[in-house]
Design a protein around this motif. Structure first.
Motif, PDB file in Angstrom:
ATOM      1  N   SER A   9       9.396  11.541 -10.454  1.00 33.89           N
ATOM      2  CA  SER A   9       8.937  12.289  -9.286  1.00 33.89           C
ATOM      3  C   SER A   9       7.444  12.098  -9.078  1.00 33.89           C
ATOM      4  N   GLN A  10       6.659  12.182 -10.181  1.00 35.09           N
ATOM      5  CA  GLN A  10       5.213  12.012 -10.076  1.00 35.09           C
ATOM      6  C   GLN A  10       4.862  10.595  -9.628  1.00 35.09           C
ATOM      7  N   LYS A  11       5.607   9.614 -10.123  1.00 37.53           N
ATOM      8  CA  LYS A  11       5.365   8.228  -9.709  1.00 37.53           C
ATOM      9  C   LYS A  11       5.580   8.067  -8.211  1.00 37.53           C
ATOM     10  N   ASP A  12       6.640   8.695  -7.682  1.00 34.50           N
ATOM     11  CA  ASP A  12       6.919   8.617  -6.249  1.00 34.50           C
ATOM     12  C   ASP A  12       5.780   9.228  -5.446  1.00 34.50           C
ATOM     13  N   ILE A  13       5.276  10.387  -5.904  1.00 32.95           N
ATOM     14  CA  ILE A  13       4.169  11.048  -5.208  1.00 32.95           C
ATOM     15  C   ILE A  13       2.931  10.162  -5.227  1.00 32.95           C
ATOM     16  N   ASN A  14       2.619   9.601  -6.385  1.00 30.69           N
ATOM     17  CA  ASN A  14       1.428   8.756  -6.505  1.00 30.69           C
ATOM     18  C   ASN A  14       1.528   7.523  -5.616  1.00 30.69           C
ATOM     19  N   LYS A  15       2.726   6.946  -5.556  1.00 33.00           N
ATOM     20  CA  LYS A  15       2.927   5.764  -4.712  1.00 33.00           C
ATOM     21  C   LYS A  15       2.715   6.111  -3.250  1.00 33.00           C
ATOM     22  N   ALA A  16       3.246   7.262  -2.836  1.00 32.78           N
ATOM     23  CA  ALA A  16       3.115   7.688  -1.442  1.00 32.78           C
ATOM     24  C   ALA A  16       1.669   7.956  -1.071  1.00 32.78           C
ATOM     25  N   LEU A  17       0.884   8.491  -2.018  1.00 33.71           N
ATOM     26  CA  LEU A  17      -0.513   8.824  -1.739  1.00 33.71           C
ATOM     27  C   LEU A  17      -1.472   7.696  -2.090  1.00 33.71           C
ATOM     28  N   TYR A  18      -0.962   6.581  -2.615  1.00 32.39           N
ATOM     29  CA  TYR A  18      -1.808   5.464  -3.024  1.00 32.39           C
ATOM     30  C   TYR A  18      -2.791   5.897  -4.124  1.00 32.39           C
ATOM     31  N   LEU A  19      -2.336   6.743  -5.042  1.00 27.52           N
ATOM     32  CA  LEU A  19      -3.231   7.246  -6.074  1.00 27.52           C
ATOM     33  C   LEU A  19      -3.230   6.328  -7.289  1.00 27.52           C
ATOM     34  N   PRO A  20      -4.415   5.863  -7.726  1.00 21.69           N
ATOM     35  CA  PRO A  20      -4.477   5.160  -9.002  1.00 21.69           C
ATOM     36  C   PRO A  20      -4.255   6.136 -10.139  1.00 21.69           C
ATOM     37  N   LYS A  21      -3.961   5.635 -11.332  1.00 21.40           N
ATOM     38  CA  LYS A  21      -3.623   6.481 -12.473  1.00 21.40           C
ATOM     39  C   LYS A  21      -4.692   7.528 -12.752  1.00 21.40           C
ATOM     40  N   LYS A  22      -5.958   7.121 -12.718  1.00 21.19           N
ATOM     41  CA  LYS A  22      -7.012   8.065 -13.078  1.00 21.19           C
ATOM     42  C   LYS A  22      -7.153   9.161 -12.034  1.00 21.19           C
ATOM     43  N   THR A  23      -6.859   8.849 -10.789  1.00 19.43           N
ATOM     44  CA  THR A  23      -6.895   9.893  -9.776  1.00 19.43           C
ATOM     45  C   THR A  23      -5.785  10.906 -10.033  1.00 19.43           C
ATOM     46  N   GLU A  24      -4.621  10.419 -10.481  1.00 19.11           N
ATOM     47  CA  GLU A  24      -3.520  11.310 -10.840  1.00 19.11           C
ATOM     48  C   GLU A  24      -3.975  12.287 -11.922  1.00 19.11           C
ATOM     49  N   LEU A  25      -4.665  11.780 -12.938  1.00 16.90           N
ATOM     50  CA  LEU A  25      -5.162  12.631 -14.017  1.00 16.90           C
ATOM     51  C   LEU A  25      -6.136  13.672 -13.478  1.00 16.90           C
ATOM     52  N   ALA A  26      -7.057  13.242 -12.623  1.00 11.46           N
ATOM     53  CA  ALA A  26      -8.044  14.162 -12.051  1.00 11.46           C
ATOM     54  C   ALA A  26      -7.359  15.260 -11.244  1.00 11.46           C
ATOM     55  N   VAL A  27      -6.399  14.861 -10.427  1.00 11.01           N
ATOM     56  CA  VAL A  27      -5.705  15.832  -9.578  1.00 11.01           C
ATOM     57  C   VAL A  27      -4.990  16.875 -10.430  1.00 11.01           C
ATOM     58  N   ASN A  28      -4.260  16.438 -11.447  1.00 10.84           N
ATOM     59  CA  ASN A  28      -3.506  17.368 -12.285  1.00 10.84           C
ATOM     60  C   ASN A  28      -4.420  18.324 -13.036  1.00 10.84           C
ATOM     61  N   LEU A  29      -5.503  17.809 -13.601  1.00  8.03           N
ATOM     62  CA  LEU A  29      -6.443  18.659 -14.331  1.00  8.03           C
ATOM     63  C   LEU A  29      -7.107  19.673 -13.403  1.00  8.03           C
ATOM     64  N   ILE A  30      -7.591  19.184 -12.275  1.00  6.56           N
ATOM     65  CA  ILE A  30      -8.311  20.060 -11.343  1.00  6.56           C
ATOM     66  C   ILE A  30      -7.368  21.120 -10.778  1.00  6.56           C
ATOM     67  N   HIS A  31      -6.138  20.725 -10.456  1.00  2.65           N
ATOM     68  CA  HIS A  31      -5.165  21.695  -9.937  1.00  2.65           C
ATOM     69  C   HIS A  31      -4.862  22.778 -10.969  1.00  2.65           C
ATOM     70  N   ALA A  32      -4.842  22.411 -12.252  1.00  2.00           N
ATOM     71  CA  ALA A  32      -4.564  23.407 -13.289  1.00  2.00           C
ATOM     72  C   ALA A  32      -5.612  24.515 -13.259  1.00  2.00           C
ATOM     73  N   PHE A  33      -6.880  24.160 -13.093  1.00  2.00           N
ATOM     74  CA  PHE A  33      -7.952  25.155 -13.055  1.00  2.00           C
ATOM     75  C   PHE A  33      -7.929  25.942 -11.743  1.00  2.00           C
ATOM     76  N   ILE A  34      -7.654  25.273 -10.629  1.00  2.00           N
ATOM     77  CA  ILE A  34      -7.629  25.963  -9.338  1.00  2.00           C
ATOM     78  C   ILE A  34      -6.461  26.952  -9.277  1.00  2.00           C
ATOM     79  N   LYS A  35      -5.281  26.538  -9.765  1.00  2.00           N
ATOM     80  CA  LYS A  35      -4.121  27.433  -9.753  1.00  2.00           C
ATOM     81  C   LYS A  35      -4.390  28.684 -10.585  1.00  2.00           C
ATOM     82  N   ASN A  36      -5.205  28.541 -11.609  1.00  2.00           N
ATOM     83  CA  ASN A  36      -5.570  29.668 -12.465  1.00  2.00           C
ATOM     84  C   ASN A  36      -6.752  30.466 -11.875  1.00  2.00           C
TER      85      ASN A  36
END
Length: 258
Positions: A9-36
């Motif tokens: 599922s995450q691979k599909d999302i990244n492909k759709a958004l044209y996200l490189p791997k490191k951007t995926e990491l940044a998004v997940n980390l940053i979202h964890a702090f924002i959601k909290n």
């Protein structure tokens, strides 16, 4: 959803958004702090990535700061820092490895600080250290942009929008810096439940744009698409169109970024 399905599922999302791997990491980390709703924790996480300056760990995975210098970097004061120390250490980050193993860590694990002390330290989990190191490796442009634009922001909707703008701005060169969103998409992204576009505009879009315009090198403009064949009466909106706008020449933004 099992770990393997989560990966696909995450691979599909990244492909759709044209996200490189490191951007995926940044998004997940940053979202964890924002959601909290952990604004200072997010800003500290960006510092710990090394995007702004070299980070040194001691042999117990602790990072030491001078309190006044840390407050300056986080754009806060001692009182606000003291009040939010437990919150800073409260964000949990869940992940799934490519081997299908699920895990969880509290990246900023603990702290020690006394009210009249001039120093403070934070203990970083082993996985957190690995994540922060990967995030900041090689002068990573996405993290660098985030670090420059996030520090002045104070509200969670502005932080979410800033991440969104950075994502869209980092699409591949052949993709326009524009995105369309439905009302449900906007509510899902900002964690809200507004019933109409008027509330979204009044409580999210305008306050966020006002803050971002004065603090960030990226801002946005927006417009609505009108429902076709709606008959007479007031126009009804179908989607919002958001365009990323370069704000780097703004005198307000320059004053903060410099």
């Amino acid at each position: 959803m099992n770990p393997r399905q989560a990966i696909e599922s995450q691979k599909d999302i990244n492909k759709a958004l044209y996200l490189p791997k490191k951007t995926e990491l940044a998004v997940n980390l940053i979202h964890a702090f924002i959601k909290n709703n952990n604004i200072l924790g997010l800003k500290l996480a960006i510092l710990l990535s090394g995007a702004r300056s070299q980070i040194t760990y001691d042999n117990e995975n602790k990072v030491h700061f001078e309190v006044e210098e840390l407050c300056k970097l986080l754009k806060t004061d001692r009182r606000n820092l003291s009040r939010n120390l437990k919150k800073i250490c409260s964000t949990q980050y869940t992940y799934v490895t490519l081997e299908g193993q699920a895990g969880m860590t509290t990246p900023i694990h603990s702290y020690e600080y006394y009210a009249k002390s001039t120093k403070i330290w934070f203990e970083i989990s082993s996985k957190g250290k690995e994540l922060f190191s990967e995030l900041g490796k090689g002068g990573y442009q996405f993290t660098k942009c985030i670090s420059e634009n996030l520090m002045e922001l104070k509200h969670k909707h502005s932080l979410r929008m800033q991440l969104f703008l950075e994502l869209v701005n980092n699409y591949s060169a052949n993709v326009g810096k524009r995105i369309k969103m439905s009302k449900d998409d906007v509510n899902d992204y900002f964690g809200t439940n507004y019933a109409n576009w008027y509330e979204i505009e009044r409580k999210i879009l305008e306050p966020v744009r006002s803050e971002i315009n004065t603090a960030s090198s990226l801002t946005f403009r927006y417009d609505f698409t009108i429902v076709k064949n709606q008959g007479t009466g007031r126009p009804k909106f179908d989607e919002i169109i958001i365009d990323v706008v370069d704000n780097s020449e703004s005198l307000f933004a320059l004053a903060h970024i410099e």
